[in-house]
Design a protein around this motif. Structure first.
Motif, PDB file in Angstrom:
ATOM      1  N   LEU A 274      52.070  40.911  54.961  1.00  0.00           N
ATOM      2  CA  LEU A 274      50.954  41.660  54.376  1.00  0.00           C
ATOM      3  C   LEU A 274      51.266  42.137  52.957  1.00  0.00           C
ATOM      4  N   TYR A 275      50.303  41.925  52.051  1.00  0.00           N
ATOM      5  CA  TYR A 275      50.448  42.355  50.656  1.00  0.00           C
ATOM      6  C   TYR A 275      49.205  43.153  50.232  1.00  0.00           C
ATOM      7  N   ILE A 276      49.379  44.015  49.252  1.00  0.00           N
ATOM      8  CA  ILE A 276      48.272  44.747  48.631  1.00  0.00           C
ATOM      9  C   ILE A 276      48.197  44.308  47.173  1.00  0.00           C
ATOM     10  N   MET A 277      46.999  43.944  46.711  1.00  0.00           N
ATOM     11  CA  MET A 277      46.829  43.565  45.304  1.00  0.00           C
ATOM     12  C   MET A 277      46.104  44.683  44.554  1.00  0.00           C
ATOM     13  N   ASP A 278      46.593  44.977  43.371  1.00  0.00           N
ATOM     14  CA  ASP A 278      46.002  46.016  42.523  1.00  0.00           C
ATOM     15  C   ASP A 278      44.765  45.452  41.825  1.00  0.00           C
ATOM     16  N   THR A 279      43.593  45.790  42.348  1.00  0.00           N
ATOM     17  CA  THR A 279      42.332  45.304  41.765  1.00  0.00           C
ATOM     18  C   THR A 279      41.344  46.466  41.703  1.00  0.00           C
ATOM     19  N   PRO A 280      40.257  46.276  40.962  1.00  0.00           N
ATOM     20  CA  PRO A 280      39.180  47.279  41.019  1.00  0.00           C
ATOM     21  C   PRO A 280      38.513  47.257  42.397  1.00  0.00           C
ATOM     22  N   GLY A 281      37.710  48.274  42.649  1.00  0.00           N
ATOM     23  CA  GLY A 281      36.923  48.297  43.871  1.00  0.00           C
ATOM     24  C   GLY A 281      35.690  47.409  43.774  1.00  0.00           C
ATOM     25  N   GLN A 282      35.413  46.911  42.577  1.00  0.00           N
ATOM     26  CA  GLN A 282      34.265  46.015  42.400  1.00  0.00           C
ATOM     27  C   GLN A 282      34.549  44.711  43.147  1.00  0.00           C
ATOM     28  N   ASP A 283      33.656  44.372  44.079  1.00  0.00           N
ATOM     29  CA  ASP A 283      33.951  43.302  45.031  1.00  0.00           C
ATOM     30  C   ASP A 283      34.229  41.955  44.372  1.00  0.00           C
ATOM     31  N   ILE A 284      33.419  41.583  43.400  1.00  0.00           N
ATOM     32  CA  ILE A 284      33.530  40.244  42.830  1.00  0.00           C
ATOM     33  C   ILE A 284      34.870  40.089  42.088  1.00  0.00           C
ATOM     34  N   GLU A 285      35.205  41.074  41.260  1.00  0.00           N
ATOM     35  CA  GLU A 285      36.476  41.007  40.534  1.00  0.00           C
ATOM     36  C   GLU A 285      37.652  41.045  41.510  1.00  0.00           C
ATOM     37  N   SER A 286      37.499  41.784  42.585  1.00  0.00           N
ATOM     38  CA  SER A 286      38.564  41.861  43.587  1.00  0.00           C
ATOM     39  C   SER A 286      38.777  40.507  44.263  1.00  0.00           C
ATOM     40  N   ILE A 287      37.705  39.861  44.700  1.00  0.00           N
ATOM     41  CA  ILE A 287      37.819  38.556  45.359  1.00  0.00           C
ATOM     42  C   ILE A 287      38.377  37.513  44.386  1.00  0.00           C
ATOM     43  N   THR A 288      37.925  37.551  43.129  1.00  0.00           N
ATOM     44  CA  THR A 288      38.449  36.608  42.129  1.00  0.00           C
ATOM     45  C   THR A 288      39.958  36.773  41.979  1.00  0.00           C
ATOM     46  N   GLY A 289      40.421  38.021  41.940  1.00  0.00           N
ATOM     47  CA  GLY A 289      41.863  38.267  41.807  1.00  0.00           C
ATOM     48  C   GLY A 289      42.650  37.704  42.977  1.00  0.00           C
ATOM     49  N   MET A 290      42.140  37.894  44.186  1.00  0.00           N
ATOM     50  CA  MET A 290      42.880  37.435  45.374  1.00  0.00           C
ATOM     51  C   MET A 290      42.840  35.919  45.506  1.00  0.00           C
ATOM     52  N   THR A 291      41.730  35.283  45.121  1.00  0.00           N
ATOM     53  CA  THR A 291      41.711  33.817  45.170  1.00  0.00           C
ATOM     54  C   THR A 291      42.589  33.232  44.063  1.00  0.00           C
ATOM     55  N   ALA A 292      42.659  33.913  42.916  1.00  0.00           N
ATOM     56  CA  ALA A 292      43.598  33.477  41.878  1.00  0.00           C
ATOM     57  C   ALA A 292      45.040  33.638  42.362  1.00  0.00           C
ATOM     58  N   GLY A 293      45.250  34.571  43.281  1.00  0.00           N
ATOM     59  CA  GLY A 293      46.575  34.755  43.875  1.00  0.00           C
ATOM     60  C   GLY A 293      46.867  33.774  44.997  1.00  0.00           C
ATOM     61  N   GLY A 294      45.914  32.887  45.276  1.00  0.00           N
ATOM     62  CA  GLY A 294      46.191  31.807  46.231  1.00  0.00           C
ATOM     63  C   GLY A 294      45.471  31.887  47.563  1.00  0.00           C
ATOM     64  N   ALA A 295      44.663  32.933  47.792  1.00  0.00           N
ATOM     65  CA  ALA A 295      43.965  33.044  49.081  1.00  0.00           C
ATOM     66  C   ALA A 295      42.987  31.881  49.252  1.00  0.00           C
ATOM     67  N   GLN A 296      43.060  31.243  50.427  1.00  0.00           N
ATOM     68  CA  GLN A 296      42.144  30.112  50.677  1.00  0.00           C
ATOM     69  C   GLN A 296      40.881  30.535  51.406  1.00  0.00           C
ATOM     70  N   VAL A 297      40.899  31.685  52.096  1.00  0.00           N
ATOM     71  CA  VAL A 297      39.742  32.129  52.866  1.00  0.00           C
ATOM     72  C   VAL A 297      39.619  33.647  52.735  1.00  0.00           C
ATOM     73  N   VAL A 298      38.374  34.123  52.758  1.00  0.00           N
ATOM     74  CA  VAL A 298      38.101  35.558  52.583  1.00  0.00           C
ATOM     75  C   VAL A 298      37.297  36.056  53.777  1.00  0.00           C
ATOM     76  N   ILE A 299      37.694  37.190  54.324  1.00  0.00           N
ATOM     77  CA  ILE A 299      36.870  37.919  55.295  1.00  0.00           C
ATOM     78  C   ILE A 299      36.347  39.158  54.582  1.00  0.00           C
ATOM     79  N   PHE A 300      35.048  39.334  54.589  1.00  0.00           N
ATOM     80  CA  PHE A 300      34.389  40.392  53.804  1.00  0.00           C
ATOM     81  C   PHE A 300      33.578  41.251  54.771  1.00  0.00           C
ATOM     82  N   THR A 301      33.989  42.505  54.937  1.00  0.00           N
ATOM     83  CA  THR A 301      33.242  43.414  55.806  1.00  0.00           C
ATOM     84  C   THR A 301      32.219  44.190  54.983  1.00  0.00           C
ATOM     85  N   THR A 302      31.077  44.447  55.588  1.00  0.00           N
ATOM     86  CA  THR A 302      30.029  45.188  54.888  1.00  0.00           C
ATOM     87  C   THR A 302      29.167  45.949  55.887  1.00  0.00           C
TER      88      THR A 302
END
Length: 385
Positions: A274-302
């Motif tokens: 498990l890792y924590i990435m330092d990103t804004p709370g803004q969802d789009i910028e956060s997801i972009t950061g994690m996919t740039a970090g190599g994530a292949q799949v995203v689970i998004f709760t809302t």
């Protein structure tokens, strides 16, 4: 456990087979979009930055573009530059090419303008797309997977049910040898001491506390307090009263495993767990950061509901608000409202969500993919000069 994925030349595994068109600056974004529109299987990243930036801010954008191109969901990449921007187009292409995948770049000014660049770029992307169709899925271990967990549009059901369900999936993937990450530093505020206790070392705990401190200090430089922006108006309408209450619900999405490290924006994890990435709370910028970090799949709760997707990674959306699921069933993939209604436990829903994630990894399209939701935004350190 096995999944079916595309094994890339560097050994990493993709679950999608995109041709990505990467504009190195905002001035090349329109041409990149036009090229992608002509080619089946191609997606463009509508970069709004890349010029008149300096220092660490420009490096961040450059590294994010490189990370997105390196993501194993990308089969091949075409980098498009105007020719006079700050982000070095050729360097971005060269760094992505180190993965062994096909990468090319074009310069609009060298091509002779929009139409000629569009023609040349479309021809290159067409070749890449046809080559990508020859790649076949292979059986690979699920431990190759990097999961990104995001939450957005939260309400009271998020912390009570959907985030714990996402956390269950994160825990199970890690137990099977995989990697998981979550982000949104603003939504750790008030709960950072709990996460710090789960850090594998003093160094990791200190970095976690430091990113939260920096986040609060950044808000103060504008003469305001974070509490002016968090919780958001939608969160408050959804029943969340304070930033601390929101954070205590948010961190459930990270499950219960030890925190192996704290990543900078777009930084790939150094190992499993498990890792924590330092990103804004803004969802789009956060997801972009994690996919740039190599994530292949995203689970998004809302809780309130969101249609958000990603250009290169499938986004599985889950809500535990039965009314939201009913209203936004066209966008939400997974109904965890069964927990709130007393028909299912968190573990039962977690198993169901894990199986859904495996199906998506094996090729099932999420609703965001079917509806072509490809929201994209990159984090910046400072305003453009």
């Amino acid at each position: 456990m096995k999944i079916m994925g595309y094994v890339r030349p560097d050994g990493r595994v993709g679950i999608r087979n995109h041709i990505v068109i990467i504009p190195s600056s905002v001035c090349a974004s329109e041409v990149a979009m036009r090229i992608a529109s002509h080619v089946e299987g191609a997606v463009a990243l509508p970069n709004q930055h890349g010029c008149c930036q300096i220092g660490a801010d420009m490096e961040l954008v450059t590294n994010t573009l490189i990370g997105l191109g390196k993501n194993p969901n990308v089969a091949a990449a075409l980098v498009v530059g105007l020719g006079c921007e700050g982000v070095p187009t050729e360097k971005v292409a060269e760094e992505i090419a180190k993965t062994g995948k096909r990468v090319e770049h074009i310069i609009i000014q060298d091509c002779g303008g929009t139409l000629k660049a569009e023609e040349i770029g479309t021809r290159i992307a067409r070749q890449m797309a046809q080559e990508a169709t020859l790649l076949k899925r292979e059986e690979v271990d699920i431990s190759n997977l990097i999961l990104a967990v995001e939450c957005g549009g939260s309400d009271t059901t998020s912390g009570l049910a959907s985030n714990p369900v996402a956390g269950y999936v994160s825990d199970k993937l890690i137990e099977l040898g995989g990697t998981s990450m979550f982000s949104e530093t603003t939504e750790i505020i008030g709960a950072e001491h709990l996460l710090a206790k789960r850090a594998v070392s003093r160094e990791v705990a200190d970095k976690l506390l430091e990113i939260v401190r920096r986040c609060e200090e950044k808000a103060k430089t504008m003469g305001v307090d974070m509490r002016g922006g968090q919780p958001t108006p939608g969160n408050i309408e959804g029943g969340i009263s304070t930033i601390e209450e929101k954070s205590l619900g948010c961190i459930y999405k990270g499950g219960t495993k030890p925190v192996q490290g704290v990543l900078d924006y777009a930084e790939p994890p150094a190992g499993k767990g498990l890792y924590i990435m330092d990103t804004p709370g803004q969802d789009i910028e956060s997801i972009t950061g994690m996919t740039a970090g190599g994530a292949q799949v995203v689970i998004f709760t809302t809780g309130r509901g969101t249609p958000t997707g990603s250009p290169i990674a499938p986004v599985i959306k889950i809500t535990a608000n039965p009314d939201t699921y009913k209203k936004m069933e066209d966008n939400i993939d997974f109904n965890a409202g069964t927990i709130v209604e007393g028909d299912e436990t968190i573990k039962e829903a977690g198993e169901r969500l894990f199986n859904e994630m495996v199906e998506v990894c094996n090729g099932k399209l999420t609703k965001a993919e079917v509806l072509k939701h490809r929201e994209f935004g990159m984090y910046k350190l400072i305003s453009t000069f």
